[in-house]
Scaffold this motif. Sequence first.
Motif, short mmCIF file in Angstrom:
data_model
loop_
_atom_site.label_atom_id
_atom_site.label_comp_id
_atom_site.label_asym_id
_atom_site.label_seq_id
_atom_site.Cartn_x
_atom_site.Cartn_y
_atom_site.Cartn_z
N GLY A 1 -2.01 33.63 -6.68
CA GLY A 1 -3.44 33.83 -6.81
C GLY A 1 -3.97 33.94 -8.22
O GLY A 1 -5.19 33.95 -8.43
N TRP A 2 -3.07 34.02 -9.21
CA TRP A 2 -3.52 34.11 -10.60
C TRP A 2 -3.93 32.74 -11.09
O TRP A 2 -3.15 31.77 -10.99
N ASN A 3 -5.14 32.61 -11.61
CA ASN A 3 -5.63 31.31 -12.10
C ASN A 3 -5.31 31.17 -13.58
O ASN A 3 -6.11 31.51 -14.46
N SER A 4 -4.12 30.66 -13.87
CA SER A 4 -3.67 30.52 -15.25
C SER A 4 -4.42 29.44 -16.01
O SER A 4 -4.38 29.40 -17.25
N SER A 5 -5.14 28.56 -15.30
CA SER A 5 -5.83 27.46 -15.96
C SER A 5 -7.13 27.90 -16.63
O SER A 5 -7.70 27.16 -17.42
N ASP A 6 -7.60 29.11 -16.30
CA ASP A 6 -8.82 29.63 -16.91
C ASP A 6 -8.44 30.69 -17.93
O ASP A 6 -7.67 31.62 -17.63
N ASP A 7 -9.00 30.60 -19.13
CA ASP A 7 -8.64 31.53 -20.21
C ASP A 7 -8.95 32.98 -19.86
O ASP A 7 -8.31 33.90 -20.38
N ASN A 8 -9.93 33.19 -18.97
CA ASN A 8 -10.29 34.55 -18.58
C ASN A 8 -9.84 34.87 -17.16
O ASN A 8 -10.28 35.85 -16.58
N TRP A 9 -8.98 34.03 -16.59
CA TRP A 9 -8.40 34.21 -15.27
C TRP A 9 -9.43 34.10 -14.13
O TRP A 9 -9.17 34.53 -13.01
N GLU A 10 -10.60 33.52 -14.39
CA GLU A 10 -11.63 33.44 -13.36
C GLU A 10 -11.33 32.32 -12.38
O GLU A 10 -10.73 31.30 -12.73
N HIS A 11 -11.76 32.51 -11.14
CA HIS A 11 -11.39 31.62 -10.04
C HIS A 11 -12.52 30.68 -9.66
O HIS A 11 -13.70 31.00 -9.81
N GLY A 12 -12.14 29.54 -9.10
CA GLY A 12 -13.11 28.66 -8.49
C GLY A 12 -13.63 29.25 -7.20
O GLY A 12 -13.05 30.19 -6.64
N VAL A 13 -14.76 28.73 -6.71
CA VAL A 13 -15.38 29.24 -5.49
C VAL A 13 -15.72 28.09 -4.55
O VAL A 13 -15.78 26.93 -4.96
N HIS A 14 -15.96 28.44 -3.30
CA HIS A 14 -16.32 27.43 -2.30
C HIS A 14 -16.87 28.14 -1.07
O HIS A 14 -16.81 29.37 -0.95
N GLY A 15 -17.36 27.36 -0.12
CA GLY A 15 -17.74 27.86 1.19
C GLY A 15 -19.04 28.64 1.22
O GLY A 15 -19.63 28.97 0.18
N GLY A 16 -19.51 28.94 2.42
CA GLY A 16 -20.75 29.67 2.60
C GLY A 16 -21.96 28.76 2.45
O GLY A 16 -21.84 27.57 2.15
N PRO A 17 -23.15 29.30 2.66
CA PRO A 17 -24.37 28.47 2.64
C PRO A 17 -24.62 27.76 1.32
O PRO A 17 -25.19 26.65 1.31
N LYS A 18 -24.22 28.35 0.20
CA LYS A 18 -24.51 27.76 -1.11
C LYS A 18 -23.25 27.30 -1.85
O LYS A 18 -23.32 26.94 -3.02
N GLY A 19 -22.10 27.33 -1.16
CA GLY A 19 -20.88 26.83 -1.77
C GLY A 19 -20.17 27.78 -2.70
O GLY A 19 -19.27 27.35 -3.44
N ASP A 20 -20.53 29.07 -2.67
CA ASP A 20 -19.86 30.01 -3.58
C ASP A 20 -19.63 31.39 -2.94
O ASP A 20 -19.64 32.40 -3.62
N SER A 21 -19.39 31.41 -1.64
CA SER A 21 -19.18 32.69 -0.96
C SER A 21 -17.75 33.21 -1.09
O SER A 21 -17.50 34.41 -0.96
N PHE A 22 -16.78 32.31 -1.37
CA PHE A 22 -15.37 32.70 -1.37
C PHE A 22 -14.68 32.20 -2.63
O PHE A 22 -14.97 31.11 -3.12
N PHE A 23 -13.74 32.99 -3.11
CA PHE A 23 -12.86 32.49 -4.15
C PHE A 23 -11.90 31.46 -3.54
O PHE A 23 -11.54 31.55 -2.36
N ASP A 24 -11.47 30.50 -4.33
CA ASP A 24 -10.41 29.62 -3.89
C ASP A 24 -9.19 30.48 -3.57
O ASP A 24 -8.71 31.24 -4.43
N SER A 25 -8.70 30.38 -2.35
CA SER A 25 -7.75 31.35 -1.82
C SER A 25 -6.43 30.71 -1.43
O SER A 25 -6.40 29.57 -0.96
N VAL A 26 -5.36 31.47 -1.60
CA VAL A 26 -4.04 31.02 -1.16
C VAL A 26 -3.50 32.01 -0.13
O VAL A 26 -3.80 33.21 -0.18
N VAL A 27 -2.71 31.50 0.80
CA VAL A 27 -2.02 32.35 1.77
C VAL A 27 -0.61 31.80 1.97
O VAL A 27 -0.32 30.64 1.66
#
Length: 431
Positions: free
Chosen positions: A279-305
């Motif tokens: 779940g660690w986003n090493s590609s972002d210098d500040n470890w911030e995650h991409g988002v998706h889903g929900g009515p506006k496309g940003d309700s959830f972090f990109d998630s792994v299981v």
Amino acid sequence: MAPLWSTIASAGDVSKAYPDELLSIEMYTKGKIKVGDYITADNVNLVKDLLDPAKYKHVAEMGRKLKMVATTTDWMKMGPWEYQEATLSNQGLAKFDSSGNVVTPDGKPWIGGHPFPQSETALQLFAGLTLSWGRHDANLFAMKEYDLNPEGDIDYQYDLVWAELSPVGRLVLEPKPYWPEHIDKLRFNTVVYTAPESQRGASYLNVWHYDQNKLPDLYGYVPHFRRVRQFPTNQRFEPLVPGSALYLSDAWAAGDPLHTWGNYKIVGRQPMLAGVSGGWNSSDDNWEHGVHGGPKGDSFFDSVVEMVPEVIVCEAEPTGFPRAPISKKRVWFDARNQMPLAMVTYDRAGLPFRSFDGCYCQFEDGDKKVSNGAHPYWSWAYFHAYEFQSGRMTRVEHVKELRGGHKSSVNDASIFQRYLTHAALSRLGRV
């Protein structure tokens, strides 16, 4: 199969304790889902029994996607190295005293690691979790919080710092295992909001007693009055700031002292899909995650299981809070390391009320790594808190740094003076 704990103790790998179909999503679904695939509304019913109610709803109805990664089998990657080692070396030394507190054979506070790695009861699981939330002696989490309304708009956004430090059960910081001056305390915990301007400087300090029959002492800095004041400590089922779906009670699924809840019980065991690695986003210098889903496309972090071969499903009731808006909480514990993977609370009518789920991991990805001494740093990467009945969503990510110089760190003794005293609250509020 071989017993889980003897397998971990002898080999450090859980593979021999479980059949292959509980370690492989491809075998479990007979090839219909494999590592690298996404679980979406199109195939989620194949794994409905492996998801908590919130994640299932998010995927089936709200556009969330879950990327499948391989099952973690190396037990030392399931927690901080020192905590895992102490769990092994201190096994069998913990007991409950006459007051229901976890102590060593000579009646002293616990000395570190999970006290009950072979937990046989829900009380043991919650006791270990309450003793050490983040499983390090001290944590400083720089965090970004996004609060979304049912229409998918981000109507509140906060930068905040979460600090926690343990005076007992210490494995790295000196003096250890106890800080004698505070041996009667379990933890110091501060939340400080650094943005936006309207909330900057608002902060809360929880001082936990080791006695788990007592509520913490709660102090806060009120920017409007420019002073620290003491707050009622039993109001633990209210948002800390406007718009948030987080309560003090929710922290790590064990935000209240152990014995202010009761009727602990195990209600099931099952495999599960949950975030345990990657779940660690090493590609972002500040470890911030991409988002998706929900009515506006940003309700959830990109998630792994991944496939978690065995979880222990537990319930507890808020017996010490007669006006609590919830009747019980259900928590899914990973049987391998006793960490909470998801939580759902239920209202007084027994209907799903609120939830959280997230992802733990080592902060290591190829040649990129965040170190904790000689070993990779292990912590949480992100989580979601969802209100079933209002439709509000709060998502929070663990980032490297916030404006103002607040940087995530681990086992740094200076965290105490910088964040965990009354003077620190006043100083942070006036910056």
